[in-house]
Design a protein around this motif. Structure first.
Motif, short mmCIF file in Angstrom:
data_model
loop_
_atom_site.label_atom_id
_atom_site.label_comp_id
_atom_site.label_asym_id
_atom_site.label_seq_id
_atom_site.Cartn_x
_atom_site.Cartn_y
_atom_site.Cartn_z
N LEU A 189 0.81 -1.21 0.00
CA LEU A 189 0.00 0.00 0.00
C LEU A 189 0.84 1.27 0.00
N GLN A 190 2.08 1.17 0.49
CA GLN A 190 2.95 2.34 0.57
C GLN A 190 4.29 2.07 -0.10
N GLU B 84 -1.07 6.89 -5.22
CA GLU B 84 -0.78 8.29 -5.53
C GLU B 84 0.56 8.42 -6.27
N ALA B 85 1.54 7.62 -5.86
CA ALA B 85 2.85 7.65 -6.50
C ALA B 85 2.74 7.26 -7.98
N ASN B 86 1.95 6.24 -8.27
CA ASN B 86 1.79 5.79 -9.65
C ASN B 86 1.09 6.84 -10.51
N VAL C 76 13.81 6.97 -9.30
CA VAL C 76 12.73 6.00 -9.12
C VAL C 76 13.33 4.61 -9.27
N GLN C 77 13.11 3.75 -8.29
CA GLN C 77 13.65 2.39 -8.34
C GLN C 77 12.50 1.39 -8.49
N ARG C 78 12.71 0.42 -9.38
CA ARG C 78 11.70 -0.62 -9.61
C ARG C 78 12.36 -1.99 -9.56
N LYS D 221 7.75 -3.40 -10.51
CA LYS D 221 7.04 -2.83 -9.36
C LYS D 221 7.86 -1.72 -8.72
N LEU D 222 7.19 -0.62 -8.40
CA LEU D 222 7.83 0.52 -7.76
C LEU D 222 8.26 0.16 -6.34
#
Length: 211
Positions: free
Chosen positions: A27-28, A50-52, A78-80, A86-87
């Motif tokens: 969720l976060q 919200e980040a997405n 930004v790391q995935r 996935k963020l």
């Protein structure tokens, strides 16, 4: 400059069991806010949804509401996860009024190119332009009018009028930003024609020279 996108963050403790639980649920997203001074970095949390939404806009200069206080920040990393995409982490830098900073600003295309009427394709070669400016002058995006482009034409950074107070940062003015390409079939025909006009290699002559 217009209003920037707003993102809400909360400070986090690295040993907060509740926060870790939220991360496991997905969720976060954890992140960090970097700043100069006594507290150079602050661990934060951002709601994944919200980040997405923010990432989908492509904007990098944002208004961040952190624990009820509004700050202007620059999204710098930004790391995935490599496999799933996935963020997993976001990094921000706090911007200070009166102090110039550099940022990568997304490019937006405006208008319809002349070449598109005859099958041409407008291609955005450079998605972001690195600039330097005071926080109050940082734009949400840089618009490029392509309505005058015909097939084979292009626009470089030097052809773009940057907003007042904004200067290019560590980039060559000759770098192409957008181009109007010919239709795919036409490109293929051009390549075949170029190959046909190329001088063939005469193996016999080379062999004779060697002898």
């Amino acid at each position: 400059m217009g209003a920037h996108q707003t993102i809400v963050a909360t400070t986090r403790s690295l040993n907060q069991a509740q926060s870790l639980k939220q991360i496991r649920k997905g969720l976060q997203v954890p992140g960090v806010l970097f700043a100069r001074g006594l507290n150079p970095s602050t661990p934060i949390f951002i709601q994944r949804k919200e980040a997405n939404v923010i990432l989908a806009t492509g904007e990098r200069v944002l208004d961040m509401v952190i624990d009820g206080k509004k700050e202007m920040v620059n999204l710098t990393e930004v790391q995935r996860e490599p496999s799933s995409g996935k963020l997993v982490h976001m990094s921000f830098h706090l911007l200070k009024a009166g102090e110039k900073t550099h940022a990568s600003i997304p490019v937006h295309i405006l208008g319809k190119a002349i070449g598109e009427k005859t099958g041409g394709l407008v291609q955005l070669v450079l998605k972001e332009i690195d600039i330097k400016a005071l926080p109050k002058d940082l734009p949400e995006f840089i618009e490029i009018d392509v309505s005058g482009l015909d097939i084979g034409d292009h626009l470089a950074i030097k052809d773009i009028k940057l907003p007042t107070g904004v200067e290019l940062y560590n980039m060559k003015p000759e770098t192409n930003v957008v181009a109007c390409k010919p239709p795919a079939k036409e490109e293929a025909v051009s390549e075949v024609a170029a190959d046909a006009n190329a001088e063939p290699e005469v193996i016999g002559k080379e062999k004779a020279k060697e002898e």
